[in-house]
Structure formats: structure tokens, C-alpha cells
Design a protein around this motif. Structure first.
Motif, PDB file in Angstrom:
ATOM      1  N   LEU A   1      83.701  72.004  39.588  1.00  0.00           N
ATOM      2  CA  LEU A   1      84.113  73.271  40.213  1.00  0.00           C
ATOM      3  C   LEU A   1      85.571  73.249  40.664  1.00  0.00           C
ATOM      4  CD1 LEU A   1      80.948  74.178  42.343  1.00  0.00           C
ATOM      5  CD2 LEU A   1      81.874  75.507  40.426  1.00  0.00           C
ATOM      6  N   ILE A   2      86.122  72.042  40.863  1.00  0.00           N
ATOM      7  CA  ILE A   2      87.532  71.947  41.242  1.00  0.00           C
ATOM      8  C   ILE A   2      88.359  71.282  40.147  1.00  0.00           C
ATOM      9  CG2 ILE A   2      87.116  72.021  43.726  1.00  0.00           C
ATOM     10  CD1 ILE A   2      87.344  68.963  43.789  1.00  0.00           C
ATOM     11  N   GLY A   3      87.803  71.272  38.926  1.00  0.00           N
ATOM     12  CA  GLY A   3      88.567  70.808  37.772  1.00  0.00           C
ATOM     13  C   GLY A   3      88.615  69.314  37.584  1.00  0.00           C
ATOM     14  N   GLN A   4      87.677  68.582  38.175  1.00  0.00           N
ATOM     15  CA  GLN A   4      87.667  67.125  38.045  1.00  0.00           C
ATOM     16  C   GLN A   4      86.458  66.656  37.250  1.00  0.00           C
ATOM     17  OE1 GLN A   4      87.915  65.431  41.979  1.00  0.00           O
ATOM     18  NE2 GLN A   4      89.870  66.418  42.435  1.00  0.00           N
ATOM     19  N   GLU A   5      86.602  65.499  36.617  1.00  0.00           N
ATOM     20  CA  GLU A   5      85.520  64.931  35.824  1.00  0.00           C
ATOM     21  C   GLU A   5      84.425  64.367  36.720  1.00  0.00           C
ATOM     22  OE1 GLU A   5      85.726  61.030  33.522  1.00  0.00           O
ATOM     23  OE2 GLU A   5      86.058  62.499  31.917  1.00  0.00           O
ATOM     24  N   ALA A   6      83.179  64.425  36.244  1.00  0.00           N
ATOM     25  CA  ALA A   6      82.041  63.860  36.965  1.00  0.00           C
ATOM     26  C   ALA A   6      81.165  63.078  36.005  1.00  0.00           C
ATOM     27  CB  ALA A   6      81.231  64.966  37.633  1.00  0.00           C
ATOM     28  N   VAL A   7      80.460  62.061  36.525  1.00  0.00           N
ATOM     29  CA  VAL A   7      79.612  61.196  35.714  1.00  0.00           C
ATOM     30  C   VAL A   7      78.145  61.560  35.944  1.00  0.00           C
ATOM     31  CG1 VAL A   7      78.804  58.825  35.410  1.00  0.00           C
ATOM     32  CG2 VAL A   7      81.251  59.299  35.639  1.00  0.00           C
ATOM     33  N   LEU A   8      77.410  61.723  34.849  1.00  0.00           N
ATOM     34  CA  LEU A   8      75.967  61.973  34.895  1.00  0.00           C
ATOM     35  C   LEU A   8      75.256  60.702  34.440  1.00  0.00           C
ATOM     36  CD1 LEU A   8      73.461  63.766  35.156  1.00  0.00           C
ATOM     37  CD2 LEU A   8      73.879  64.560  32.816  1.00  0.00           C
ATOM     38  N   PRO A   9      74.498  60.018  35.341  1.00  0.00           N
ATOM     39  CA  PRO A   9      73.881  58.742  34.979  1.00  0.00           C
ATOM     40  C   PRO A   9      72.452  58.843  34.453  1.00  0.00           C
ATOM     41  CG  PRO A   9      73.726  59.066  37.331  1.00  0.00           C
ATOM     42  CD  PRO A   9      74.422  60.292  36.783  1.00  0.00           C
ATOM     43  N   VAL A  10      71.868  60.053  34.405  1.00  0.00           N
ATOM     44  CA  VAL A  10      70.478  60.220  33.977  1.00  0.00           C
ATOM     45  C   VAL A  10      70.402  61.289  32.894  1.00  0.00           C
ATOM     46  CG1 VAL A  10      69.650  59.579  36.280  1.00  0.00           C
ATOM     47  CG2 VAL A  10      69.926  61.998  35.696  1.00  0.00           C
ATOM     48  N   SER A  11      69.222  61.453  32.306  1.00  0.00           N
ATOM     49  CA  SER A  11      69.046  62.455  31.259  1.00  0.00           C
ATOM     50  C   SER A  11      68.901  63.854  31.872  1.00  0.00           C
ATOM     51  CB  SER A  11      67.817  62.136  30.410  1.00  0.00           C
ATOM     52  OG  SER A  11      66.637  62.274  31.177  1.00  0.00           O
ATOM     53  N   GLU A  12      69.132  64.865  31.042  1.00  0.00           N
ATOM     54  CA  GLU A  12      69.116  66.237  31.538  1.00  0.00           C
ATOM     55  C   GLU A  12      67.708  66.759  31.813  1.00  0.00           C
ATOM     56  OE1 GLU A  12      71.436  69.070  29.389  1.00  0.00           O
ATOM     57  OE2 GLU A  12      73.190  67.757  29.262  1.00  0.00           O
ATOM     58  N   ASP A  13      66.671  66.023  31.426  1.00  0.00           N
ATOM     59  CA  ASP A  13      65.317  66.496  31.684  1.00  0.00           C
ATOM     60  C   ASP A  13      64.773  66.030  33.038  1.00  0.00           C
ATOM     61  OD1 ASP A  13      64.971  63.823  31.130  1.00  0.00           O
ATOM     62  OD2 ASP A  13      63.434  64.115  29.596  1.00  0.00           O
ATOM     63  N   VAL A  14      65.559  65.293  33.806  1.00  0.00           N
ATOM     64  CA  VAL A  14      65.146  64.874  35.148  1.00  0.00           C
ATOM     65  C   VAL A  14      65.022  66.108  36.043  1.00  0.00           C
ATOM     66  CG1 VAL A  14      65.873  63.665  37.251  1.00  0.00           C
ATOM     67  CG2 VAL A  14      66.109  62.559  35.017  1.00  0.00           C
ATOM     68  N   ARG A  15      63.854  66.282  36.642  1.00  0.00           N
ATOM     69  CA  ARG A  15      63.600  67.424  37.528  1.00  0.00           C
ATOM     70  C   ARG A  15      63.508  66.938  38.969  1.00  0.00           C
ATOM     71  NH1 ARG A  15      61.928  72.599  37.399  1.00  0.00           N
ATOM     72  NH2 ARG A  15      61.726  72.559  35.116  1.00  0.00           N
ATOM     73  N   HIS A  16      64.092  67.732  39.876  1.00  0.00           N
ATOM     74  CA  HIS A  16      64.102  67.309  41.280  1.00  0.00           C
ATOM     75  C   HIS A  16      64.115  68.532  42.197  1.00  0.00           C
ATOM     76  CE1 HIS A  16      64.362  64.347  44.364  1.00  0.00           C
ATOM     77  NE2 HIS A  16      65.598  64.642  44.733  1.00  0.00           N
ATOM     78  N   TRP A  17      64.010  68.269  43.501  1.00  0.00           N
ATOM     79  CA  TRP A  17      63.846  69.285  44.542  1.00  0.00           C
ATOM     80  C   TRP A  17      65.108  69.328  45.407  1.00  0.00           C
ATOM     81  CZ3 TRP A  17      60.877  73.236  44.990  1.00  0.00           C
ATOM     82  CH2 TRP A  17      60.410  73.744  46.205  1.00  0.00           C
ATOM     83  N   HIS A  18      65.715  70.500  45.544  1.00  0.00           N
ATOM     84  CA  HIS A  18      67.038  70.607  46.155  1.00  0.00           C
ATOM     85  C   HIS A  18      67.094  71.683  47.230  1.00  0.00           C
ATOM     86  CE1 HIS A  18      68.796  68.285  42.752  1.00  0.00           C
ATOM     87  NE2 HIS A  18      67.896  68.932  42.034  1.00  0.00           N
TER      88      HIS A  18
END
Length: 327
Positions: free
Chosen positions: A204-221
Motif C-alpha cells: 500500500l505504500i509501494g514497498q515489497e513484501a514477502v509471502l511465506p505461505v500458500s494463497e489457500d491458507v484461510r484465517h480469521w482477522h
């Protein structure tokens, strides 16, 4: 009214302090004194006209809890903890901070109650980590405690202590099982769940981010705004309506990582999404495999706790509260 916030220098603690000052009190009573405590000295809210005591203290040190309740605060928000990954990596520290500190606080209140009838409202931040796989979806309110991490175990034990000390009349307690708070402002922390915020906050502020898990991981936020709302609502509740089961799973938004990313795309466009870099992390993947995908949260909803309805709302809350309302 005198309110004590333990863990006041953390993100939720700072936002809770600001909200309490802005609203001027709880339970129909005017806020006259704030005691703010953390392992680093919390900032003093300049706009508060009442008395503020801000001090550095470690609740897990014997004797500190007695000092904190010496002035008999009416409401105690217990937010202090070390996060999930740190508690997993440092077993002794996790139990010392997350369990021993809580027990010291509860015992100090118990002794004060026996001395002079002191009985405060205690609002304790628990966690959805008190449950673990295999899990149904959605998870019902009466699902048994099945933590699969040291952090979750420490929170589950603390929940049982809160229920027992409340049953015995030492204090009027309520435990709030916070969903993963997202989007957390500021820099990444040591929480294993931190990537849920990182993959949205940095792009959102133009910086890179690392995703360590797969996109099918579901969670509660939930958003930081809603997390603070839960705490204040818990402090205001007539706990006779809650009954003896004093630990509640909060409402939130269930989403996969892929759904988070698509919400980011809708709000901020493809350029933001392209800043997410996939770097699998075996330890984090193992931890999240047992995490909660979502809760019914029926009891909490019926008691008036509220949250966002989707991830687009969570992202827009972050933009409003942290980025000045626009990208």
C-alpha cells in the motif's frame, strides 16, 4: 474512574489509550486517571486533562503486580504478552511473560480482595490460538481448547485462571479471544502471523513484501479499530449477561491469503499486488496449518461485539486510520 492498561506501549495499547481519552470514560463514568505500563515506558497522551501515570515495569517480575494495583484501579486491561513465534522459539520466556505475569496479576488482585474487598473489572486479551487442528469451519463457541503452540497453551491456561478467579469473586473478568489483527501499522514484528499484515501494508505504500505461505491458507482477522472496540465493549458489558463462560471468541473476517490479495487488488490495483514476493518458510507453514479458519462467534455477536464484514473494509480502515484516508 481509574483505568490501568498493562501493555500500553504496544499497538493495541496505544490505540486503546487514545480511544479512552477521546471518549472520556466507560460504563457511564468519567475517566479521571490513567495508569499506563509496559516493559518500555508508554507515551503520555498530551490531550488528557486527568492524571496520567506512565511507567516501565515487567509484570513477570515478582512484586510488580502488587505495585500496579496499589492504587486500586477500577478497570484493568491486561494486554501484555510476547507474540506467538517468539513464545515458540523461547519456551522459558513465553511461559514467564504470558503465564507467570498473568498469574502474578490475578493473585495480587485476589490478595487485595481478601484485604479490603477490592474487585475490579479485568479485561484479558486472549487469542484464537487456544484452538488448533483438526478444526471445523466455522468453529462453534463451545469447541474445546486444543492449542498446538506454546503461545496458545499459555493463553488457554490464563483463560481457565480468569474463569476460576471470577467464579471465586476475586474480580469481574472477561477474556477476549482476539482474531489476528490486520492490518497492523508500523514495522513487522516477531509474530508468526505478521505476514498477513505485511503483504498488504507494505504494498500500500509501494514497498515489497514477502509471502511465506500458500494463497489457500484461510484465517480469521479483525482490524486494530475493531480490536480496540472489543476491549471497550467488554469493559462496558454487564457481565451477568455473559454468565460463567467468561472467554469469548470475537467476530471477524474469514479469508484466504488469495482473497486478501484480491481485496488489495480491488482497493490499490495490480501495481500493489506485484510487490508481493513468494518465499516459502517451512516453520511458518507448519504453524499456520493448525490455525483457525473462522469462528461462528455467535455469543459475542449477540452480546453486541462487532467487526468488519469483508477484507475490503479492513484495508480501507487501515487507509483511513494510518494513511490519511487516501493512497
Amino acid at each position: 474512574m481509574h483505568i490501568l492498561i498493562i501493555g500500553a506501549a504496544g499497538m493495541v495499547g496505544r490505540k486503546l489509550t487514545a480511544r479512552l481519552v477521546a471518549e472520556g470514560g466507560i460504563k457511564g463514568r468519567s475517566l479521571e486517571k490513567l495508569t499506563l505500563v509496559d516493559v518500555i515506558k508508554p507515551e503520555t497522551p498530551q490531550e488528557f486533562a486527568g492524571v496520567v501515570v506512565a511507567r516501565e515495569a515487567d509484570l513477570s517480575t515478582q512484586g510488580e503486580a502488587e505495585k500496579l494495583i496499589q492504587s486500586r484501579p477500577d478497570v484493568i486491561f491486561h494486554l501484555a504478552a510476547i507474540v506467538s513465534a517468539e513464545a515458540e522459539l523461547d519456551f522459558d520466556k513465553g511461559y514467564r511473560v504470558n503465564l507467570d505475569g498473568t498469574r502474578y496479576l490475578f493473585d495480587a488482585i485476589r490478595i487485595a480482595h481478601d484485604q479490603d474487598g477490592y474487585r475490579p473489572r479485568v479485561v484479558f486479551t486472549s487469542s484464537i490460538a487456544v484452538v488448533g487442528a483438526p478444526l471445523p469451519y466455522p468453529i462453534p463457541d463451545d469447541f474445546h481448547l486444543t492449542p498446538l503452540t506454546s503461545y496458545g497453551t499459555q493463553k488457554a491456561i490464563s483463560e481457565l485462571l480468569l474463569s476460576d478467579y471470577t467464579r471465586r469473586g476475586f474480580f469481574d473478568g472477561i477474556g477476549i479471544r482476539l482474531p489476528t489483527v490486520c492490518i497492523r501499522p508500523g514495522k513487522p514484528n516477531k509474530a508468526a502471523s505478521g505476514f498477513f499484515s505485511n503483504i498488504l501494508r507494505e504494498p500500500l505504500i509501494g514497498q515489497e513484501a514477502v509471502l511465506p505461505v500458500s494463497e489457500d491458507v484461510r484465517h480469521w482477522h479483525t482490524s486494530p479499530r475493531s480490536a480496540v472496540g472489543y476491549l471497550i465493549h467488554a469493559a462496558n458489558l454487564d457481565l451477568e449477561t455473559v454468565g460463567p463462560r467468561r472467554n469469548l471468541s470475537m467476530p471477524g473476517v474469514s479469508a484466504t491469503v488469495g482473497e486478501q490479495i484480491e481485496a488489495l487488488r480491488r482497493v490499490a490495483g495490480d501495481r500493489a499486488v506485484r510487490l508481493i514476493r513468494r518465499v516459502p518458510d517451512e516453520m511458518i507453514m507448519k504453524m499456520v496449518s493448525g490455525w483457525a479458519p473462522g469462528f461462528e462467534a455467535k455469543r459475542a455477536t449477540e452480546l453486541g461485539f462487532t467487526a468488519e464484514k469483508n477484507f475490503d473494509e479492513i484495508i480501507r480502515v487501515h487507509i483511513e486510520d494510518e494513511l490519511g484516508g487516501s493512497l
